[in-house]
Design a protein around this motif. Sequence first.
Motif: not given
Lengths: 312, 312
Positions: A172, A175, A181, A286, B254-255, B152, B145-149
């Motif tokens: 995304r 990011q 990140v 986003v 969104q990291q 890592r 996906g969603g709030k977690k990526w």
Amino acid sequence: MPAIRLVGGQLFPGRDALKYFIVYAHPEPLSLNGELMRRAVTGLEAAGHQVRVSDLYASRWKSTADADDFPRGTASPLIYGKASAEAFNNGAQSPDIAEEQAKLLWADAVILQFPIWWYGMPAILKGWVDRVYARGFAYGVGTFGGKKWGERFGEGVLMGRRAMVAATLGGRAAQYGPRGVNGSIDDILWPIQHGVLFYPGMTVVPPTVFYEVSRLDAETVDRLCQSYLDRLLHIATTDPIPFRTQNGGDYDEQQVLHEHLAKDGAGLKIHQAGTTYSSNTSVGSVGDFNPRHIAPSSRRDETWLRLSSPDE
Amino acid sequence: MPAIRLVGGQLFPGRDALKYFIVYAHPEPLSLNGELMRRAVTGLEAAGHQVRVSDLYASRWKSTADADDFPRGTASPLIYGKASAEAFNNGAQSPDIAEEQAKLLWADAVILQFPIWWYGMPAILKGWVDRVYARGFAYGVGTFGGKKWGERFGEGVLMGRRAMVAATLGGRAAQYGPRGVNGSIDDILWPIQHGVLFYPGMTVVPPTVFYEVSRLDAETVDRLCQSYLDRLLHIATTDPIPFRTQNGGDYDEQQVLHEHLAKDGAGLKIHQAGTTYSSNTSVGSVGDFNPRHIAPSSRRDETWLRLSSPDE
């Protein structure tokens, strides 16, 4: 020559034909990258430009820089840079290397097009750089030592040419933003944009980066192809990333930035003069999977932009 | 086990044996890199540690990631990441890839040792990353996906291991300092240290970087080998680069780094928590060709350091 030509349903100002060299690295012709490349070639040629493509996967480009790069043999132990200078100076380079150098010299605009893998170029493209960038050609030009450290970063054999990175990413956009990140895309691309393209003298324009490319519908692919072509067609008039030149007075005799410049700055942005560049790409919203074209912030000619970009 | 052992003329505290995995990429065994690697192996083994080396040039490592990486074939069109996941999950990977993954899982400490070419890894080493880092092994772990990526940047399959970059450079240290024309070495190494080593969960210690390596006398080479070995021997107790973990609370959904953190920061350093890391390398004096070892600033045990480092 300010004539207006109608090409592919689009109006845009006529101009001198440019020579585009696209170095393309993707293993699958049926990928988004493949489509982007083919549509770019078709669109540029339709607009009267000349295009050459080095399709590294299709040509089975040799990725690894090693002693086999020197058909007439080399001294032992191998010092790759030294061997590359000797081969370059004596016309004894491997033909594949010499051919790529000729394309670089032929071009007005050099495009590196690739998927970003592990925050950099695929190995086959990195190997194109490692092998084609011979000493005496892309580096080791000018005097090295004492107070001078070569003609590089704004000077060099490829001076006068424009260059652009065109890259795809699965992740995304947020990011890869200023506080994302992964690190900002500008910083991630620094080794390529500053280290590979600006180093031998090319003028680098902001990259075209497509995010979240793993789930695209046909309409979106079409729009991305159009925005890539748009960036290519405008490459001559797009404001470049304002990297400071090494020998232009901003750096001292040790090639360290003078204290009075970017006094309160930090990070790699201190190496840009004038207005700070901010990313200029096609991004996904986003959290969704519908990348949209964001109008470049750094272009001078807004009118031209509106004429040529169908999704404005 | 605080016993003192005498190895190679040096006193240092005894400790549990570690498993070191050195991924080594240089085309010439008689190079400084070759000497550094061999001396590291000898020194580590003499100290009771286990060492495995992947000498990528000697083994003619396949650099290019392509469809040939899948001995049982793949779906067409090729989506490399997807194909790598299927091969990984089905035990159908190319044997050279599976072997490298096994070495990574075996290791307590992973070292990438290479000459910096064009501000990055030689293509053969980049190709090691591209091919060995299969989806499901080095990425694509956890929910995306969603709030977690994903799991890592501090989490992942290689969590618990330590990692270090060991690199050589022809240029002067000042040119890679905080305001040097090349960009700081920390920023140049970001895609590798953060993107390749921290991504799948390894704990990254400051790099060992040797500058101005093209003109060294035997005594200096000896000193550099000793300081490299010193860094390797201390890898378990060296303070790591304090990269922020993705899922540790510093980044939002969104990291993206939370606004209240590194408020006035800029550049890639905002992604480090606590004291900002500053380069920790063996450098040459500005303008000369006698690199000297700079004691790491981030070690806890100064006494130990004095015991083990002969050039303090």
